[in-house]
Design an enzyme around this catalytic site. Structure first.
Site, PDB file in Angstrom:
ATOM      1  N   SER A  73       0.865  -1.179   0.000  1.00  0.00           N
ATOM      2  CA  SER A  73       0.000   0.000   0.000  1.00  0.00           C
ATOM      3  C   SER A  73       0.898   1.224   0.000  1.00  0.00           C
ATOM      4  CB  SER A  73      -0.859   0.007   1.264  1.00  0.00           C
ATOM      5  OG  SER A  73      -0.007   0.106   2.393  1.00  0.00           O
ATOM      6  N   LYS A  74       0.273   2.353  -0.182  1.00  0.00           N
ATOM      7  CA  LYS A  74       1.017   3.605  -0.134  1.00  0.00           C
ATOM      8  C   LYS A  74       1.792   3.690   1.184  1.00  0.00           C
ATOM      9  CE  LYS A  74      -0.160   7.504  -2.708  1.00  0.00           C
ATOM     10  NZ  LYS A  74      -0.985   8.207  -3.503  1.00  0.00           N
ATOM     11  N   ARG A  75       1.070   3.355   2.258  1.00  0.00           N
ATOM     12  CA  ARG A  75       1.678   3.485   3.571  1.00  0.00           C
ATOM     13  C   ARG A  75       2.810   2.480   3.788  1.00  0.00           C
ATOM     14  NH1 ARG A  75      -2.700   3.708   7.836  1.00  0.00           N
ATOM     15  NH2 ARG A  75      -3.538   5.219   6.378  1.00  0.00           N
ATOM     16  N   GLN A 107       5.804   3.521   1.864  1.00  0.00           N
ATOM     17  CA  GLN A 107       6.482   4.671   2.470  1.00  0.00           C
ATOM     18  C   GLN A 107       7.283   4.241   3.692  1.00  0.00           C
ATOM     19  OE1 GLN A 107       3.139   7.238   2.746  1.00  0.00           O
ATOM     20  NE2 GLN A 107       3.748   8.477   0.984  1.00  0.00           N
ATOM     21  N   VAL A 122       6.644   5.299  -4.302  1.00  0.00           N
ATOM     22  CA  VAL A 122       5.233   4.920  -4.354  1.00  0.00           C
ATOM     23  C   VAL A 122       4.631   5.277  -5.720  1.00  0.00           C
ATOM     24  CG1 VAL A 122       2.956   5.334  -3.359  1.00  0.00           C
ATOM     25  CG2 VAL A 122       4.965   5.255  -1.868  1.00  0.00           C
TER      26      VAL A 122
END
Ligand code: GLU
Length: 507
Positions: free
Chosen positions: A281-283, A286, A292
């Site tokens: 996921s993006k999170r 990161q 991303v």
């Protein structure tokens, strides 16, 4: 022909089975595939994987690639997102046959510009009794949900929808401006089965599906409605998208059925896993310091060819040992049959490997052109030769400038550890003598540079290493790198002699 599903007028009988298009069907059909991103932010790497698979499938079949912007969720709309999507596709070389900027026979290609179309089809659904105006409030919904997880609003929420209210009350409430939505009437006890080209056979019970909102209280269609209406009107034959949309298929099939339309073939691409498990996921990306968004890959210095190759292997493999593919080669080789259903693990090391491989496929001139933007100083005339010198050693084109700055500018300083190890007491005299020899050389061939060094070493009764190491340190400031004589050849006579003199003066 595309798979047919049971019609709304015939609700009895066995549950509909939606088959995907067979190859015999394909001969008579023009393959049409769409990439349908929502402009809710910058395009991320997973979205680009979907775009690539859509593109490869369409191109391999001589089909059409459609770009459709699904911008009906105005609360999440990001104005620059559409341009970012277009830029990302252009960067990796995916052309689009129809879309918001190129146009096409089925436009407009932005859903926000197609509102009237959705309303027209919803009116028909309401007239047929397959959809209804609903006046449920968030509080009522919460209450219903706490009473039971799965429910059908139509059958349980008495008095708040047009199925149970008298017709004039429904029109009265609408005329009064009372907030309302339009919901699909989902049958309570249907088994919906379909064949996904990647996931295989899927069965869903309608008892677990809410009456889906089709038109939101702001008048905008929901994703489900707009997606189905557009896939039909745009004559999409194959829906290829991320795994997270698999739960939507049953809802879409009910809609196709109610509208009396054929359902396109479905292919849901495998999940992309983060390097340490779980969905990428993006999170999670990161947290791991991974790029991303597509533009992050671009600015990190990855080549578009490498990104394409890397993304193709996130879920697909050719069934052979070949790993390095150009986009054109992928267009010829890619099939949905070779897309696996198991999750694909994201591995940045692999992307770097692909990048190095694709850099080696470039001509030295192309590599030089790609490295130029990373050079602060004006490009020297030996740039192409410098690129060729380290082509097999670099991972990113920018490494040419960043790992080998001495190919372009004299070293600012000399690696202190290298100096301690390699710059001996006799080094200044030897290096100075070598500089003298080199300044006299008529030929700047590698062999001449080497002969000069070896004979000088012999004259001084020292091993060649006593000159090779300090000379390398003097011209590059470091102790490692490409062959010394190749390096000297590339730098050129004037520059080398100058650097040798300078090191003797400084060290
Ligand atoms: N708009 C959806 C998205 O953002 C598209 C899903 C689909 O392809 O049906 O991914």
């Amino acid at each position: 022909m595309l798979a047919s599903i049971g019609s709304a007028a015939d609700p009895g009988g066995p549950p509909p089975v939606v088959r995907h298009t067979s190859s015999a069907d394909m001969e008579h059909n023009t393959i049409r595939v769409r990439f349908a991103p929502s402009p809710t932010g910058l395009l991320h790497i997973g979205g680009l994987r979907t775009a690539l698979f859509c593109y490869l499938f369409a191109r391999g079949q001589g089909g059409t690639v459609v770009l459709r912007i699904e911008d009906t969720d105005r609360s999440r709309f990001v104005p620059e997102a559409e341009a970012d999507i277009a830029a990302a596709l252009a960067w990796i070389g995916l052309s689009v046959d129809e879309g918001p900027t190129v146009g096409g026979p089925f436009g407009p290609y932005r859903q926000s510009e197609r509102k009237a179309l959705y309303h027209r089809h919803v009116k028909r659904l309401i007239a047929q009794g397959d959809a209804y105006y609903a006046f449920d409030t968030p509080a009522q919904l919460t209450e219903l949900r706490s009473a039971g997880a799965a429910y059908n609003v139509a059958t349980r929420m008495d008095m708040t929808n047009s199925l149970t209210l008298p017709a004039d009350e429904v029109s009265g409430r609408i005329a009064d401006g009372q907030a309302h939505t339009v919901r699909l009437r989902v049958p309570a006890d249907r088994t919906i089965r379909f064949e996904d080209m990647v996931k295989g056979s899927v069965t869903v019970e309608s008892s677990g599906i809410d009456d889906q909102v089709l038109i939101k209280s702001d008048g905008m269609p929901t994703y489900h409605l707009a997606n189905v209406v557009d896939d039909h009107l745009m004559q999409i034959t194959h829906v290829i998208r991320g795994d997270e949309w698999l739960p939507s298929v049953a809802k879409h099939i009910l809609l196709y059925e109610a509208l009396g339309w054929h359902c396109p073939a479905m292919a849901h691409l495998p999940l992309i896993l983060s390097p340490n498990g779980g969905k990428l996921s993006k999170r999670s990306a990161q947290r791991l310091g991974l790029p991303v968004n597509v533009r992050d890959y671009q600015s990190a210095g990855y080549e578009p060819e490498a990104v394409v190759n890397f993304l193709a292997f996130l879920g697909w493999n050719p069934g052979t040992r070949q790993e390095v593919f150009s986009l054109a080669e992928l267009e010829k080789t890619f099939t949905l049959e070779r897309v696996g259903s198991a999750p694909a693990r994201f591995d940045l090391d692999k992307l770097q490997w692909f990048n190095a491989q694709h850099l080696r496929r470039l001509s030295a001139q192309e590599l030089w052109d790609r490295a130029c933007p990373y050079l602060v100083e004006v490009a020297p005339d030996h740039g192409v030769a410098a690129a060729a010198l380290v082509q097999d050693r670099i991972i990113l084109a920018r490494d040419l400038a960043e790992t080998y700055p001495y190919l372009f500018t004299p070293p600012d300083d000399y690696d202190p550890r290298g100096v301690r190890r390699r710059w001996k007491q006799d080094s200044p005299a030897l290096v100075e003598a070598y500089a003298e020899r080199l300044s006299q050389l008529a030929s700047w061939e590698e062999s001449a540079l080497e002969t000069a060094l070896r004979s000088l070493a012999a004259e001084h009764k020292v091993g060649a290493g006593c000159l090779i190491h300090p000379a390398r340190l003097a011209v590059s400031g470091t102790t490692a790198g490409p062959s010394l004589f190749a390096l000297l050849r590339v730098l050129g006579q004037t520059e080398v002699v100058e650097r040798l003199h300078r090191a003797v003066a400084v060290l």
